[in-house]
Design a protein around this motif. Structure first.
Motif, mmCIF file in Angstrom:
data_model
loop_
_atom_site.group_PDB
_atom_site.id
_atom_site.type_symbol
_atom_site.label_atom_id
_atom_site.label_comp_id
_atom_site.label_asym_id
_atom_site.label_seq_id
_atom_site.Cartn_x
_atom_site.Cartn_y
_atom_site.Cartn_z
ATOM 1 N N PHE A 151 44.146 50.380 40.053
ATOM 2 C CA PHE A 151 43.117 50.372 39.023
ATOM 3 C C PHE A 151 42.939 51.788 38.503
ATOM 4 O O PHE A 151 43.131 52.768 39.223
ATOM 5 C CB PHE A 151 41.792 49.782 39.532
ATOM 6 N N CYS B 68 44.448 49.071 44.827
ATOM 7 C CA CYS B 68 43.505 47.946 44.893
ATOM 8 C C CYS B 68 43.100 47.681 46.340
ATOM 9 O O CYS B 68 43.899 47.801 47.260
ATOM 10 C CB CYS B 68 44.164 46.715 44.276
ATOM 11 N N HIS C 274 40.365 42.163 47.168
ATOM 12 C CA HIS C 274 40.323 42.304 45.710
ATOM 13 C C HIS C 274 41.724 42.164 45.134
ATOM 14 O O HIS C 274 42.709 42.190 45.869
ATOM 15 C CB HIS C 274 39.763 43.672 45.335
ATOM 16 N N TYR C 275 41.798 42.045 43.815
ATOM 17 C CA TYR C 275 43.095 42.013 43.139
ATOM 18 C C TYR C 275 43.017 42.853 41.873
ATOM 19 O O TYR C 275 41.937 43.054 41.311
ATOM 20 C CB TYR C 275 43.534 40.580 42.835
ATOM 21 N N CYS C 276 44.170 43.367 41.461
ATOM 22 C CA CYS C 276 44.262 44.244 40.298
ATOM 23 C C CYS C 276 45.488 43.876 39.469
ATOM 24 O O CYS C 276 46.601 44.353 39.743
ATOM 25 C CB CYS C 276 44.354 45.710 40.725
ATOM 26 N N SER D 97 44.109 47.041 35.014
ATOM 27 C CA SER D 97 42.780 46.903 35.633
ATOM 28 C C SER D 97 42.011 48.217 35.574
ATOM 29 O O SER D 97 42.523 49.259 35.975
ATOM 30 C CB SER D 97 42.903 46.477 37.102
ATOM 31 N N PRO E 268 38.865 47.079 40.516
ATOM 32 C CA PRO E 268 39.323 45.935 41.307
ATOM 33 C C PRO E 268 38.398 44.739 41.096
ATOM 34 O O PRO E 268 37.186 44.908 40.951
ATOM 35 C CB PRO E 268 39.232 46.424 42.751
ATOM 36 N N SER E 269 38.962 43.549 41.080
ATOM 37 C CA SER E 269 38.176 42.311 40.970
ATOM 38 C C SER E 269 38.155 41.627 42.328
ATOM 39 O O SER E 269 39.201 41.526 42.982
ATOM 40 C CB SER E 269 38.811 41.366 39.947
ATOM 41 N N PRO E 270 36.980 41.154 42.774
ATOM 42 C CA PRO E 270 36.943 40.463 44.069
ATOM 43 C C PRO E 270 37.696 39.132 44.003
ATOM 44 O O PRO E 270 37.693 38.464 42.963
ATOM 45 C CB PRO E 270 35.456 40.245 44.329
ATOM 46 N N CYS E 271 38.338 38.783 45.097
ATOM 47 C CA CYS E 271 39.008 37.482 45.156
ATOM 48 C C CYS E 271 37.947 36.393 45.008
ATOM 49 O O CYS E 271 36.862 36.497 45.596
ATOM 50 C CB CYS E 271 39.734 37.312 46.492
ATOM 51 N N PRO E 272 38.246 35.358 44.235
ATOM 52 C CA PRO E 272 37.261 34.280 44.065
ATOM 53 C C PRO E 272 37.126 33.452 45.349
ATOM 54 O O PRO E 272 38.016 33.475 46.200
ATOM 55 C CB PRO E 272 37.835 33.444 42.919
ATOM 56 N N SER F 255 34.985 34.568 49.965
ATOM 57 C CA SER F 255 35.370 35.393 48.806
ATOM 58 C C SER F 255 36.383 36.421 49.248
ATOM 59 O O SER F 255 36.569 36.683 50.408
ATOM 60 C CB SER F 255 34.176 36.099 48.184
#
Length: 167
Positions: A74, A126, A130-132, A136, A139-143, A167
């Motif tokens: 990111f 990342c 999380h995933y990127c 990005s 980082p976005s948290p895993c759903p 999550s």
């Protein structure tokens, strides 16, 4: 040449990707790596824009970012590489703006500058959980129902059958 009204006809605005003292193009200096500008007439380095989140600006004098941050990384702002890590992070560090301590009535804070804030990292690998994807900014948290147990991933894995992944 100087015109009849005294104006210098050889002056022109400083070129995009550069700044010039006074904003005219006599001695253009490129905006530093980690920044860019597509505007003309900049008069100081502070007017160069930090590279936008999700992108990097690899060389001086850019009109726009070089490209997107790589998958698994990111880039928040001012990055000079597409894959920032502690080993290669040479991101642009913008000077902090001096602030004045609030007046608490004692008079001690009337003109005392606040301590300099440490510069924050402007990108990295990342995080776990999380995933990127490419480009990005953060980082976005895993759903829910997915996970990521490793750093530097561009996606999350589905939770295995019989396991709970909040999550």
């Amino acid at each position: 040449p100087v015109s009849a009204d005294g104006a210098d006809n050889n002056t022109r605005p400083c070129a995009p990707g550069h700044y010039c003292t006074g904003g005219v193009g006599f001695d253009p200096t490129p905006c530093p790596a980690g920044s860019f500008s597509n505007a003309t007439g900049l008069s100081s380095e502070r007017q160069c824009q930090p590279c936008t989140g999700g992108s990097y600006c690899a060389t001086p004098g850019l009109l726009r970012p070089t490209g997107e941050c790589l998958p698994g990384y990111f880039c928040t702002s001012g990055n000079v590489v597409a894959n920032p890590t502690p080993a290669n992070d040479t991101s642009l560090l913008l000077p902090s703006i001096p602030t004045v301590a609030p007046d608490d009535g004692s008079g001690a804070g009337d003109a005392a500058p606040c301590p300099a804030r440490p510069f924050e990292r402007v990108g990295g690998v990342c995080y776990v959980g999380h995933y990127c994807p490419p480009g990005s900014a953060l980082p976005s948290p895993c759903p829910p129902g997915s996970y990521n147990s490793r750093t530097g991933r561009q996606g999350c894995r589905s939770c295995p059958e019989g396991y709970y992944c909040p999550s």
